[in-house]
Design a protein around this motif. Structure first.
Motif, PDB file in Angstrom:
ATOM      1  N   ARG A 240      18.371  48.660  30.889  1.00  0.00           N
ATOM      2  CA  ARG A 240      17.878  49.259  29.645  1.00  0.00           C
ATOM      3  C   ARG A 240      16.562  48.639  29.202  1.00  0.00           C
ATOM      4  N   CYS A 241      16.333  47.366  29.559  1.00  0.00           N
ATOM      5  CA  CYS A 241      15.126  46.669  29.117  1.00  0.00           C
ATOM      6  C   CYS A 241      13.999  46.731  30.145  1.00  0.00           C
ATOM      7  N   ARG A 242      14.141  47.552  31.194  1.00  0.00           N
ATOM      8  CA  ARG A 242      13.087  47.640  32.200  1.00  0.00           C
ATOM      9  C   ARG A 242      11.789  48.203  31.632  1.00  0.00           C
ATOM     10  N   ASP A 243      11.898  49.152  30.688  1.00  0.00           N
ATOM     11  CA  ASP A 243      10.692  49.779  30.154  1.00  0.00           C
ATOM     12  C   ASP A 243      10.292  49.234  28.790  1.00  0.00           C
ATOM     13  N   SER A 244      10.752  48.037  28.450  1.00  0.00           N
ATOM     14  CA  SER A 244      10.403  47.458  27.154  1.00  0.00           C
ATOM     15  C   SER A 244       9.059  46.748  27.176  1.00  0.00           C
ATOM     16  N   THR A 245       8.519  46.495  28.335  1.00  0.00           N
ATOM     17  CA  THR A 245       7.238  45.809  28.448  1.00  0.00           C
ATOM     18  C   THR A 245       6.120  46.814  28.703  1.00  0.00           C
ATOM     19  N   ALA A 246       4.882  46.321  28.604  1.00  0.00           N
ATOM     20  CA  ALA A 246       3.743  47.196  28.849  1.00  0.00           C
ATOM     21  C   ALA A 246       3.730  47.706  30.284  1.00  0.00           C
ATOM     22  N   VAL A 247       4.111  46.869  31.237  1.00  0.00           N
ATOM     23  CA  VAL A 247       4.214  47.264  32.649  1.00  0.00           C
ATOM     24  C   VAL A 247       5.691  47.450  32.981  1.00  0.00           C
ATOM     25  N   PRO A 248       6.142  48.649  33.357  1.00  0.00           N
ATOM     26  CA  PRO A 248       7.569  48.853  33.662  1.00  0.00           C
ATOM     27  C   PRO A 248       8.046  47.927  34.772  1.00  0.00           C
ATOM     28  N   LEU A 249       9.254  47.404  34.614  1.00  0.00           N
ATOM     29  CA  LEU A 249       9.820  46.482  35.605  1.00  0.00           C
ATOM     30  C   LEU A 249      10.471  47.296  36.720  1.00  0.00           C
ATOM     31  N   SER A 250       9.631  47.899  37.549  1.00  0.00           N
ATOM     32  CA  SER A 250      10.157  48.773  38.617  1.00  0.00           C
ATOM     33  C   SER A 250      10.673  47.989  39.809  1.00  0.00           C
ATOM     34  N   HIS A 251      10.145  46.814  40.055  1.00  0.00           N
ATOM     35  CA  HIS A 251      10.582  45.993  41.198  1.00  0.00           C
ATOM     36  C   HIS A 251      11.102  44.660  40.663  1.00  0.00           C
ATOM     37  N   ALA A 252      12.180  44.710  39.923  1.00  0.00           N
ATOM     38  CA  ALA A 252      12.767  43.504  39.330  1.00  0.00           C
ATOM     39  C   ALA A 252      14.270  43.584  39.506  1.00  0.00           C
ATOM     40  N   ALA A 253      14.807  42.647  40.230  1.00  0.00           N
ATOM     41  CA  ALA A 253      16.250  42.596  40.472  1.00  0.00           C
ATOM     42  C   ALA A 253      16.854  41.452  39.682  1.00  0.00           C
ATOM     43  N   LEU A 254      18.167  41.566  39.417  1.00  0.00           N
ATOM     44  CA  LEU A 254      18.889  40.555  38.643  1.00  0.00           C
ATOM     45  C   LEU A 254      19.976  39.968  39.536  1.00  0.00           C
ATOM     46  N   GLY A 255      19.925  38.657  39.724  1.00  0.00           N
ATOM     47  CA  GLY A 255      20.886  37.998  40.603  1.00  0.00           C
ATOM     48  C   GLY A 255      21.877  37.150  39.818  1.00  0.00           C
ATOM     49  N   ASP A 256      23.093  37.003  40.396  1.00  0.00           N
ATOM     50  CA  ASP A 256      24.162  36.248  39.753  1.00  0.00           C
ATOM     51  C   ASP A 256      24.068  34.796  40.192  1.00  0.00           C
ATOM     52  N   LEU A 257      23.980  33.886  39.220  1.00  0.00           N
ATOM     53  CA  LEU A 257      23.932  32.456  39.512  1.00  0.00           C
ATOM     54  C   LEU A 257      25.270  31.777  39.301  1.00  0.00           C
ATOM     55  N   GLY A 258      26.257  32.501  38.793  1.00  0.00           N
ATOM     56  CA  GLY A 258      27.562  31.911  38.531  1.00  0.00           C
ATOM     57  C   GLY A 258      27.688  31.363  37.117  1.00  0.00           C
ATOM     58  N   ASP A 259      28.937  31.261  36.642  1.00  0.00           N
ATOM     59  CA  ASP A 259      29.233  30.748  35.298  1.00  0.00           C
ATOM     60  C   ASP A 259      28.548  31.558  34.205  1.00  0.00           C
ATOM     61  N   GLY A 260      28.393  32.859  34.441  1.00  0.00           N
ATOM     62  CA  GLY A 260      27.797  33.722  33.439  1.00  0.00           C
ATOM     63  C   GLY A 260      26.288  33.676  33.374  1.00  0.00           C
ATOM     64  N   LEU A 261      25.624  33.002  34.322  1.00  0.00           N
ATOM     65  CA  LEU A 261      24.168  32.938  34.355  1.00  0.00           C
ATOM     66  C   LEU A 261      23.626  33.942  35.364  1.00  0.00           C
ATOM     67  N   TYR A 262      22.533  34.592  34.961  1.00  0.00           N
ATOM     68  CA  TYR A 262      21.895  35.581  35.812  1.00  0.00           C
ATOM     69  C   TYR A 262      20.391  35.350  35.744  1.00  0.00           C
ATOM     70  N   ALA A 263      19.725  35.569  36.880  1.00  0.00           N
ATOM     71  CA  ALA A 263      18.291  35.327  36.981  1.00  0.00           C
ATOM     72  C   ALA A 263      17.606  36.588  37.478  1.00  0.00           C
ATOM     73  N   GLY A 264      16.468  36.872  36.889  1.00  0.00           N
ATOM     74  CA  GLY A 264      15.655  38.009  37.305  1.00  0.00           C
ATOM     75  C   GLY A 264      14.232  37.570  37.548  1.00  0.00           C
ATOM     76  N   VAL A 265      13.612  38.182  38.554  1.00  0.00           N
ATOM     77  CA  VAL A 265      12.231  37.865  38.906  1.00  0.00           C
ATOM     78  C   VAL A 265      11.392  39.123  38.707  1.00  0.00           C
ATOM     79  N   VAL A 266      10.336  38.991  37.912  1.00  0.00           N
ATOM     80  CA  VAL A 266       9.493  40.125  37.545  1.00  0.00           C
ATOM     81  C   VAL A 266       8.132  39.940  38.188  1.00  0.00           C
ATOM     82  N   ARG A 267       7.691  40.970  38.907  1.00  0.00           N
ATOM     83  CA  ARG A 267       6.354  40.978  39.494  1.00  0.00           C
ATOM     84  C   ARG A 267       5.649  42.275  39.089  1.00  0.00           C
ATOM     85  N   PRO A 268       4.407  42.182  38.644  1.00  0.00           N
ATOM     86  CA  PRO A 268       3.555  41.006  38.415  1.00  0.00           C
ATOM     87  C   PRO A 268       4.038  40.208  37.204  1.00  0.00           C
ATOM     88  N   ALA A 269       3.424  39.055  37.052  1.00  0.00           N
ATOM     89  CA  ALA A 269       3.849  38.169  35.960  1.00  0.00           C
ATOM     90  C   ALA A 269       3.558  38.811  34.602  1.00  0.00           C
TER      91      ALA A 269
END
Length: 305
Positions: A240-269
């Protein structure tokens, strides 16, 4: 009781307005809408309290006026009844000696005439003494009252140039009200301009970093919340938050780190403004029994693995 409610309502309005400004700055629209609705409700409540107080005072004045009118009407009826009633004579006539037979002789009239002459002479003597001894006292009294006399118009021709009574006070009051109005308008204008600047979508300088990493914590309420449900909630909010920024997060995945933590990497910065918007969108989640907290957000250099 009404004063206490008004005080608490005013505090609630101040709190709702403050959080409304804070949530607008954080780009958390759902919370800003809730605070705005709460602010409107509290303002309507305060308006109702003011109107109820005014109506109560008007009703009390009308009740007092009716009571005074009833009392006045009762007194008028009492006086009218007394005027229309027959006079009560106690003990017969006032001058019963006039009703006696004319054969009887009285000395009342000669005594009354002699007494009148004596009293007139005594009054004339008192008046002469008072006129002889009262002139110095009158002069002293006139000297004391001279300070209260009006000034001579011939000696004070500039009295017409003086301002009328109350002119200075009215000008001062108008100046004070004008200054307060200008200050209030300036503060409101500064608040509006500041909010518009903080919430404006603008083009910013590109970030030289390779990517932006985001770490979120997903908290679920309930005993049947499994890891799968937590992962599904995280993915839904992230999509839902992919289009909340000026540049759409079209190539951004969200990974599970365990214990309820998740990490996402957004390109470009992301730029600083886009970071603020993305954080506000993630933490303003509207999923049932799910709450996301941005633990950390930062840039990854090109040399980092």
């Amino acid at each position: 009781m009404r004063k206490i409610a008004f005080v608490f309502g005013s505090l609630a309005a101040v709190g709702a307005g403050s959080y409304l400004v804070v949530y607008l700055y954080r780009w958390q629209w759902q919370r800003a809408l809730l605070c705005g609705v709460l602010l409107v409700v509290v303002e309507v409540l305060l308006l109702g309290l003011v109107l109820v107080g005014r109506l109560a005072r008007i009703e009390e004045r009308v009740r007092d006026s009716d009571r005074r009118q009833r009392e006045l009407a009762a007194r008028q009826e009492d006086v009218l009844a007394r005027l229309r009633g027959e006079p009560e004579l106690s003990g017969g006539g006032r001058f019963r000696w006039l009703e006696d037979p004319a054969e009887r002789t009285y000395v009342f009239v000669p005594v009354l005439m002699v007494t009148g002459v004596l009293l007139s002479g005594l009054a004339w003597l008192v008046q002469r003494i008072a006129s002889a001894t009262g002139r110095p006292a009158e002069r002293r009294l006139a000297g004391r009252l001279a300070i209260l006399a009006a000034p001579d118009p011939a000696a004070h021709d500039d009295l017409d140039d003086l301002p009328p009574p109350g002119a200075g006070a009215s000008r001062g009051r108008i100046a004070g009200v004008t200054a307060v109005g200008v200050l209030g308008a300036a503060l409101v204008g500064a608040l509006v301009v500041g909010l518009a600047d903080l919430t404006q979508t603008r083009d910013e300088d590109a970030n030289d970093s390779a990517a932006t990493s985001v770490v979120v914590q997903v908290d679920m309420r309930g005993t049947d919340m499994t890891a799968g449900r937590r992962s599904l909630a995280a993915q839904q909010v992230w999509e839902r938050c992919r289009d909340s920024t000026a540049v759409p997060l079209s190539h951004a995945a969200l990974g599970d780190l365990g214990d309820g933590l998740y990490a996402g990497v957004v390109r470009p910065a992301l730029t600083d403004h886009d970071r603020l918007r993305l954080r506000g969108c993630l933490e303003d989640a509207t999923l049932e029994r799910a709450h996301l907290t941005v633990v950390g957000i930062g840039d990854a250099d090109k040399d980092d693995d």
